[in-house]
Structures are given as C-alpha cells and as structure tokens.
Write an enzyme that holds these catalytic residues in place. Structure first.
Site, PDB file in Angstrom:
ATOM      1  N   SER A   1       0.814  -1.208   0.000  1.00  0.00           N
ATOM      2  CA  SER A   1       0.000   0.000   0.000  1.00  0.00           C
ATOM      3  C   SER A   1       0.851   1.263   0.000  1.00  0.00           C
ATOM      4  CB  SER A   1      -0.895   0.027   1.245  1.00  0.00           C
ATOM      5  OG  SER A   1      -1.545   1.280   1.353  1.00  0.00           O
TER       6      SER A   1
ATOM      7  N   ASP B   1      -5.414  10.778   1.138  1.00  0.00           N
ATOM      8  CA  ASP B   1      -6.777  10.804   0.621  1.00  0.00           C
ATOM      9  C   ASP B   1      -7.359  12.131   1.083  1.00  0.00           C
ATOM     10  OD1 ASP B   1      -6.422   8.252  -0.389  1.00  0.00           O
ATOM     11  OD2 ASP B   1      -7.421   7.264   1.283  1.00  0.00           O
TER      12      ASP B   1
ATOM     13  N   GLU C   1      -9.946   6.482  -8.102  1.00  0.00           N
ATOM     14  CA  GLU C   1     -10.071   7.113  -6.784  1.00  0.00           C
ATOM     15  C   GLU C   1      -9.769   8.602  -6.920  1.00  0.00           C
ATOM     16  OE1 GLU C   1      -7.696   5.093  -3.834  1.00  0.00           O
ATOM     17  OE2 GLU C   1      -8.950   3.309  -3.919  1.00  0.00           O
TER      18      GLU C   1
END
Length: 186
Positions: free
Chosen positions: A95, A104, A152
């Site tokens: 990740s 994010d 995303e």
C-alpha cells in the site's frame, strides 16, 4: 509500491503529524500544506481535509480484512470477497499509504471516499493544481487496468514537482511514467 511491487524490507520514512492527527512523509509535508492553504485561500468557500494518510502495516491489513468481511456479509464467497476487496484496498506491504507519500483528500462537507468526490469543486481544483505542488492523482479514471485499482478521485501521491508535472500533463499513471523512464535509461 503497487500490487506488483512491495515495500522493501526495513523501509522507513520520517513522518510529520498533521493537525488532525494523521501522519505524512516529512519530505512532502510543506508541499501538502502549501497546496491545502492555496486551495482554500484562492476559493473562500472551499474546505478540504486529509481523511487518510500514513498507515501502519497492521492498520493496512486490518482494512483489507474488514473489506473482505463486508463483502462476505453481502453474500460473496471468500475468494470473490478477496478479489473484490483488492480492487480498492491494497494488501499490507503493497500500500502506498504505508510509504507516507500519499493522502486521501476530500471536501470537508463530504468526507466519504466515494465517486461524488470528483464532482466536488475542491477535488476539481486539486486535480487541476496538484502537480504544481508535486502531487499526482494516483488512480485516474480509465487507467484501472494499468494501476490495478478502481478510480479514486481522492487519492493523491507525492512524486515531486518535476515528475508530477510530466505525469499530469501527459495524463499517464505513475506506472507508465516509470516505464518511460526505464526505457530512457536502457
């Protein structure tokens, strides 16, 4: 770091804590801060928040297991649940959140990691200007087969200003950029 490339053993990144308690790589902190401040200063109605940043190996594994369990509650087999989860959640060790180099970011009024983020004016500003601060939209729409992850619109990765400008200008992924650079070296 991606689905095919794990973090190297012993990987370590100096981290800096944001005011909301999240941690990011020290190397990108000032660039993130500048992008955040400029976004809000240039647009008096905009307000953004970093909803996710650095994650430990254990936290990443927990998130994957939670996604698998959620999918199983919806009636998927274990294999289906895992395959579906891996479209949006990386296994621990693979990740970008474990690098501390990604964040994010959402509009403060909608802190859900969902496709509606792309329609938020804050997100449109971030996508337009992120390269000026050394960030890229890491998982762009239409590039799912290359990145291995669903689109995303909230996931921004720090790569430095030079690389970010080239990646965003060419509308390519980090994988495509690195492939181009590898060919140049050969």
């Amino acid at each position: 770091v991606n689905k095919a490339n794990a973090l190297p053993d012993g990987y370590h990144q100096k981290l800096k804590q944001l005011k909301n308690g999240k941690f990011v790589a020290n190397v990108m902190y000032s660039h993130l801060r500048d992008m955040w401040f400029d976004c809000e200063a240039q647009n008096s109605t905009y307000s953004i928040v970093v909803v996710s940043a650095y994650r430990s190996h254990n936290k990443q594994e927990t998130l994957l297991q939670q996604e698998i369990a959620k999918n199983e509650r919806f009636g998927m087999s274990r294999k289906e649940a895992l395959n579906d989860a891996l479209r949006t959640v990386a296994p621990s060790g693979y990740s970008e959140h474990e690098t501390g180099l990604c964040v994010d970011i959402t509009a403060k009024r909608n802190q859900q990691l969902n496709k509606q983020q792309e329609d938020m004016p804050e997100n449109r500003w971030l996508q337009k200007h992120c390269a000026e601060y050394g960030f890229i939209l890491r998982y762009p729409k239409g590039k799912e087969k290359i990145t291995g992850y669903d689109y995303e619109p909230w996931h921004f990765r720090y790569v430095g200003k030079k690389a970010a400008k080239e990646i965003m200008q060419k509308k390519i992924t980090l994988e495509e950029y690195l492939q181009e650079k590898q060919v140049e070296v050969e």
